[in-house]
Design a protein around this motif. Structure first.
Motif, PDB file in Angstrom:
ATOM      1  N   ILE A 114      -4.671 -12.103   2.131  1.00  0.00           N
ATOM      2  CA  ILE A 114      -3.231 -12.373   2.209  1.00  0.00           C
ATOM      3  C   ILE A 114      -2.926 -13.806   1.786  1.00  0.00           C
ATOM      4  CG2 ILE A 114      -1.273 -12.579   3.815  1.00  0.00           C
ATOM      5  CD1 ILE A 114      -2.696 -10.288   5.442  1.00  0.00           C
ATOM      6  N   GLY A 115      -3.727 -14.746   2.255  1.00  0.00           N
ATOM      7  CA  GLY A 115      -3.502 -16.144   1.903  1.00  0.00           C
ATOM      8  C   GLY A 115      -3.675 -16.415   0.418  1.00  0.00           C
ATOM      9  N   HIS A 116      -4.543 -15.653  -0.232  1.00  0.00           N
ATOM     10  CA  HIS A 116      -4.834 -15.864  -1.649  1.00  0.00           C
ATOM     11  C   HIS A 116      -3.824 -15.173  -2.554  1.00  0.00           C
ATOM     12  CE1 HIS A 116      -7.304 -16.424  -5.248  1.00  0.00           C
ATOM     13  NE2 HIS A 116      -7.244 -15.130  -5.482  1.00  0.00           N
ATOM     14  N   LEU A 117      -3.316 -14.016  -2.112  1.00  0.00           N
ATOM     15  CA  LEU A 117      -2.451 -13.207  -2.970  1.00  0.00           C
ATOM     16  C   LEU A 117      -1.008 -13.701  -2.963  1.00  0.00           C
ATOM     17  CD1 LEU A 117      -3.693  -9.650  -1.888  1.00  0.00           C
ATOM     18  CD2 LEU A 117      -4.277 -10.863  -4.005  1.00  0.00           C
ATOM     19  N   ASP A 118      -0.290 -13.327  -4.010  1.00  0.00           N
ATOM     20  CA  ASP A 118       1.153 -13.574  -4.033  1.00  0.00           C
ATOM     21  C   ASP A 118       1.815 -12.782  -2.902  1.00  0.00           C
ATOM     22  OD1 ASP A 118       0.843 -15.127  -6.312  1.00  0.00           O
ATOM     23  OD2 ASP A 118       1.301 -13.473  -7.686  1.00  0.00           O
ATOM     24  N   ALA A 119       2.962 -13.262  -2.459  1.00  0.00           N
ATOM     25  CA  ALA A 119       3.677 -12.619  -1.346  1.00  0.00           C
ATOM     26  C   ALA A 119       3.930 -11.134  -1.648  1.00  0.00           C
ATOM     27  CB  ALA A 119       4.992 -13.332  -1.075  1.00  0.00           C
ATOM     28  N   GLY A 120       3.676 -10.290  -0.666  1.00  0.00           N
ATOM     29  CA  GLY A 120       3.928  -8.858  -0.791  1.00  0.00           C
ATOM     30  C   GLY A 120       2.836  -8.061  -1.457  1.00  0.00           C
ATOM     31  N   ASN A 121       1.747  -8.723  -1.860  1.00  0.00           N
ATOM     32  CA  ASN A 121       0.715  -8.034  -2.637  1.00  0.00           C
ATOM     33  C   ASN A 121      -0.435  -7.477  -1.801  1.00  0.00           C
ATOM     34  OD1 ASN A 121       2.154  -8.559  -4.914  1.00  0.00           O
ATOM     35  ND2 ASN A 121       0.507  -9.564  -6.025  1.00  0.00           N
ATOM     36  N   TYR A 122      -0.327  -7.579  -0.477  1.00  0.00           N
ATOM     37  CA  TYR A 122      -1.379  -7.035   0.388  1.00  0.00           C
ATOM     38  C   TYR A 122      -0.812  -5.873   1.190  1.00  0.00           C
ATOM     39  CZ  TYR A 122      -4.761  -6.533   4.165  1.00  0.00           C
ATOM     40  OH  TYR A 122      -5.664  -6.025   5.070  1.00  0.00           O
ATOM     41  N   TYR A 123      -1.581  -4.752   1.219  1.00  0.00           N
ATOM     42  CA  TYR A 123      -1.187  -3.585   2.005  1.00  0.00           C
ATOM     43  C   TYR A 123      -2.404  -3.150   2.812  1.00  0.00           C
ATOM     44  CZ  TYR A 123       2.245   0.079   2.887  1.00  0.00           C
ATOM     45  OH  TYR A 123       3.204   0.884   3.467  1.00  0.00           O
TER      46      TYR A 123
END
Length: 261
Positions: A114-123
């Protein structure tokens, strides 16, 4: 497929193994008998394996969410999460990737993603509402609210509510090690629809080169060729990940990708 190194041949479900282990670890007999009692209770009360393992997770999470996801200590929880993240980072994980984490637990690895990904890109999805409440606490502790991660409880691995061809990375650590073959088959039958072209699905499993077996319907041991053949049946290419074997984690990893048209 690259040939994996030889694993241990121990059948942990055999009476001989149990007796030998009890002689060598008498201090663990009481805890094992407690697990046997719990197993019998949950089998009677559960309609299927998802319901059974949801009850296991509820029980384990009530004691300690970090041990519920297989970490003996907080330090080990941190190390295993970091190990999963660093591995994907080495394999090219980018902020604009879209990750689906199956069995996200209390975000042992997820908070790094989550910290590495752009906002909203983790599910993240999990069958246990109790462990997802612990995942929310991890988000607060790590101050990741602004990343807008999705956390969803599921009853199966059909993934029918998720968009097609969307996720560039699908990740399942220590999920198939707790799953009977019909649950793995269900996942592989459906994950291809949500996996984006050029994406990959990494999953770990407990590997044996001897007889496939399970212990108390909680821990399942499979031969590599069983899972690669199942993936290929559902239209994937499957590759045993040798570089994962070099890390101190205790499980093996397979990566599946769409076959080229």
């Amino acid at each position: 497929m690259t040939k994996p190194p030889p694993p241990a041949r121990r059948n942990r479900a055999s009476l001989a193994y149990k007796l030998r282990y009890a002689r060598q670890n008498p201090d663990k007999i009481k805890a094992y008998l407690s697990r046997v009692s719990r197993d019998l209770k949950f089998r009677v009360a559960s309609r299927d394996h998802v319901a059974y393992y949801r009850a296991v997770m509820k029980s384990d999470t009530a004691r300690n969410p970090e041990s519920a996801v297989g970490s003996r200590s907080h330090e080990r929880w941190l190390a295993l999460g970091r190990m999963q993240f660093d591995y994907l980072l080495k394999h090219g994980l980018k902020p604009d990737d879209r990750i689906l984490e199956i069995g996200c637990g209390n975000l042992r690895a997820g908070w790094h993603f989550i910290g590495h990904l752009d906002a909203g890109n983790y599910y993240g999805i999990d069958i246990s509402p109790d462990i997802l409440l612990a995942a929310q606490q991890t988000l607060v502790r790590q101050d990741l609210r602004e990343k807008l991660p999705h956390l969803t409880v599921v009853n199966d691995l059909k993934l029918g509510f998720l968009p097609s061809r969307h996720f560039t990375v699908v990740h399942a650590h220590s999920v198939f090690s707790h799953s009977p073959i019909e649950v793995i088959d269900e996942c592989l039958a459906n994950v291809g629809r949500v996996l984006a072209p050029g994406g990959f699905f990494d999953f770990t499993f407990d590997r044996t080169e001897g007889a496939e077996h399970h212990v108390l319907r909680e821990d399942f041991y499979y031969r590599t060729e069983t899972l690669t053949a199942l993936a290929e049946k559902h239209g994937f290419r499957a590759r045993f990940m040798d570089d994962w074997e070099e890390l101190p984690h205790g499980q093996s990893k397979i990566r599946v990708t769409h076959r080229e048209p």
